[in-house]
Design an enzyme around this catalytic site. Structure first.
Site, PDB file in Angstrom:
ATOM      1  CG  ASN A 121      -9.293   3.361  -5.801  1.00 45.90           C
ATOM      2  OD1 ASN A 121      -8.717   4.052  -4.950  1.00 45.90           O
ATOM      3  ND2 ASN A 121      -8.690   2.907  -6.875  1.00 45.90           N
TER       4      ASN A 121
ATOM      5  CE  LYS B 131      -3.392   2.816   0.555  1.00 44.15           C
ATOM      6  NZ  LYS B 131      -4.291   3.090  -0.581  1.00 44.15           N
ATOM      7  N   GLY B 132       0.529   2.256  -0.784  1.00 43.70           N
ATOM      8  CA  GLY B 132       1.329   3.474  -0.884  1.00 43.70           C
ATOM      9  C   GLY B 132       1.550   4.119   0.474  1.00 43.70           C
TER      10      GLY B 132
ATOM     11  CB  CYS C  96      -1.831   8.643  -6.251  1.00 45.36           C
ATOM     12  SG  CYS C  96      -3.379   8.566  -5.329  1.00 45.36           S
TER      13      CYS C  96
ATOM     14  CG  LEU D  68      -1.959   7.988  -1.480  1.00 45.66           C
ATOM     15  CD1 LEU D  68      -1.017   9.143  -1.819  1.00 45.66           C
ATOM     16  CD2 LEU D  68      -1.244   6.661  -1.741  1.00 45.66           C
TER      17      LEU D  68
END
Lengths: 250, 303
Positions: free
Chosen positions: B69, B45-46, B129, B73
């Site tokens: 989505n 996960k970032g 992102c 973050l």
């Protein structure tokens, strides 16, 4: 391994009220270690996302899911035929914590009523308050009676049971119980949490949010809660769906 | 049994299937389905310099053959990741990739420095992102900014450095070239395509962030096209992703030019998908007498 995907044979899938379906699936006894308030993540052919549906009942080799047709996914679910294998990821989530020796008031509003049936079966002589918009949406009344619950029915327009909201009835009877468990629309849960806080009774609420993985990895079904004075994001699928009402930041 | 192992930037993967960042947390949940060593690797996960709570819900909406989505973050921060998650991940006998996202170039550099002192296997720079207000994709949409951030982070990064590219650009091949020229060891692509859904009754966007990132089978042809274009433009390896759902998709993405693959959204439909894809890939190689999966990479015969 804690999680698994199972194929359960669909036994029946019948309409029990306006837009509400009762799905029964065959499952072996070893599959039945389900806590009340947990959910199943149901695979819907042709859809990317599974549909999270709370467990309505689990007994005698049958898993029961009562759900409302809300969109394309649940529409497809409602057309599944007996004999089909349904791909399910269950049981998931953290359910209601029921302690022996306590009297519970269980409250369900609308499609929040089904999980309260399996919950009622874990309680001794619970007071169950079910609320619906009108008589066309009333479900599971006979099941609650058979489960030995003291049952109260109310509808917004008075077309079945008493006219009024579940919170009106809760206010009248809250002194008879030790703790409250509830599932339903957020405004209802918010009002119930307030009534419980004023009466100094513990309250557990089951929340809903648009969900992805169902196991706590993708972090989409966020809910803001207060832990040790700090606001943090938890997730309906893993930390919930049942939360301590005092901790939820509405 | 064909040889499924691949090498990207000097790092060996037992098979080309890597869990994609953002769909797999830090691995603990999916470890309850199967041992993580069955995967080639995990892109975590970032992570950001400090804890982030992410966007308010709803954060997800279903779309035809995909999802949107906008998690924003949510993560515990780089220090908590290094202390609490990385030691456990490193015991899982699979390649561990840290995915980092910052608001400024300095933040990316700081995280690269911290992670370079750990036993992480690779760093994937998330400059794509679409769901955060600052940073994220703003670094990923021009050749200049991609070159600049890659070059700066390179100075602080002793680990193999992968740049994760955004598809929300006019010419992805030029962007990839800039990353390569500035010292990237590999590129991973594609991140999500920016999209939107609106509830026709309330007239409200379904996602609270209004827009979100589109992923899933719907984006697969876009991803294949972009991987092919980038494969024609750079020499560094490509980790291909974007809507891979079946083993046939995996084969297609490799043929388009990918050396390894990331698998994300399909996990929500079927948590076992990476294992099934690996099996299918192996059978395909055996049936076609191909000894190593690496023989597929970039073998498309364009008209």
């Amino acid at each position: 391994m804690k999680y698994d995907v199972r194929q359960l044979e669909l036994l029946s899938n019948e309409k029990i009220a306006d837009g509400i379906f009762d799905m029964r699936l065959k499952c072996t006894d070893s599959d039945l270690k389900i806590e009340c308030g947990q959910f199943a993540h149901v695979y819907v052919p042709g859809k990317t996302l599974r549909r999270p549906i709370s467990v309505c009942d689990a007994s005698g080799g049958t898993l029961r899911l009562v759900y409302q047709v809300k969109g394309e996914g649940t529409q497809i679910m409602s057309q599944m035929k007996p004999g089909a294998d349904v791909d399910m990821l269950y049981p998931l989530g953290h359910g209601f914590n029921i302690e022996r020796g306590k009297r519970y008031c269980l409250i369900g509003g609308g499609i929040g009523v089904p999980p309260m049936l399996y919950t009622a079966k874990q309680c001794e002589n619970p007071l169950v308050i079910t609320g619906f918009r009108n008589k066309d949406f009333v479900i599971l009344q006979e099941d609650f009676k058979a489960a030995g619950a003291e049952l109260v029915l109310c509808t917004d327009d008075g077309t079945a049971g008493e006219k009024g909201f579940v919170t009106d009835l809760l206010k009248q009877r809250i002194n008879e119980v030790d703790e409250v468990c509830a599932c339903g629309p957020v405004p209802m849960l918010k009002a119930i949490a307030r009534v419980c806080a004023e009466a100094d009774k513990p309250c557990q609420i089951s929340l809903e949010e648009r969900m992805g993985c169902g196991v706590g990895a993708c972090l989409v079904c966020a809910v803001k809660v207060k832990k040790n004075g700090e606001e943090i994001m938890q997730h309906v699928c893993k930390n919930g769906p049942v939360f301590n009402a005092e901790e939820v930041v509405f | 049994m064909a040889d499924l192992s691949v090498k990207v930037a000097g790092v060996s993967f037992n098979n080309p299937l890597i869990a994609a960042s953002g769909t797999f947390g830090f691995g603990r949940e999916y470890n309850e389905f199967y041992p993580l060593e069955k995967l080639g690797g995990i892109s975590c996960k970032g992570i950001t310099p400090t804890r982030r709570d992410g966007n308010p819900p709803p954060r997800i909406a279903e779309t035809p053959s995909g999802i949107l989505n906008a998690v924003g973050l949510q993560n515990p921060g780089v220090d908590a990741f290094i202390k609490e998650d990385l030691p456990w991940l490193k015991q899982q006998n699979t390649v561990i990739i840290a995915n980092t996202a910052g608001n400024t170039i300095e933040e990316y550099c700081m995280m690269a420095e911290k992670l370079s002192e750990t036993d992480i296997d690779m760093i994937e720079l998330n400059i794509s992102c679409p769901n955060v207000k600052n940073g994220g994709v703003q670094f990923g949409t021009s050749c200049e900014s991609v070159g600049q951030i890659t070059g700066e982070v390179r100075k602080h990064c002793t680990k193999p450095l992968v740049i994760k590219l955004s598809p929300n650009v006019t010419d992805i091949a030029s962007i990839a070239k800039s990353a390569e020229a500035a010292g990237a060891d590999a590129v991973s692509m594609i991140n999500t395509l920016t999209g939107m859904r609106i509830d026709i009754n309330s007239r409200r966007p379904i996602i609270r962030n209004n827009t979100g990132g589109l992923s899933g089978a719907a984006v697969f042809p876009v991803a294949v096209r972009m991987v092919w274009q980038v494969a024609n433009a750079v020499k560094i390896p490509i980790i291909g992703m974007g809507g891979i759902t079946t083993w046939q998709d995996a084969v297609e993405m490799l043929i388009a030019g990918a050396t390894a693959l990331q698998i994300g959204t399909v996990l929500f439909t079927d948590p076992y998908a990476p294992l099934k894809i690996t099996e299918g890939l192996n059978s395909f190689l055996d049936e076609n007498g191909i000894k190593s999966v690496t023989e597929l990479t970039g073998t498309v015969k364009p008209w």
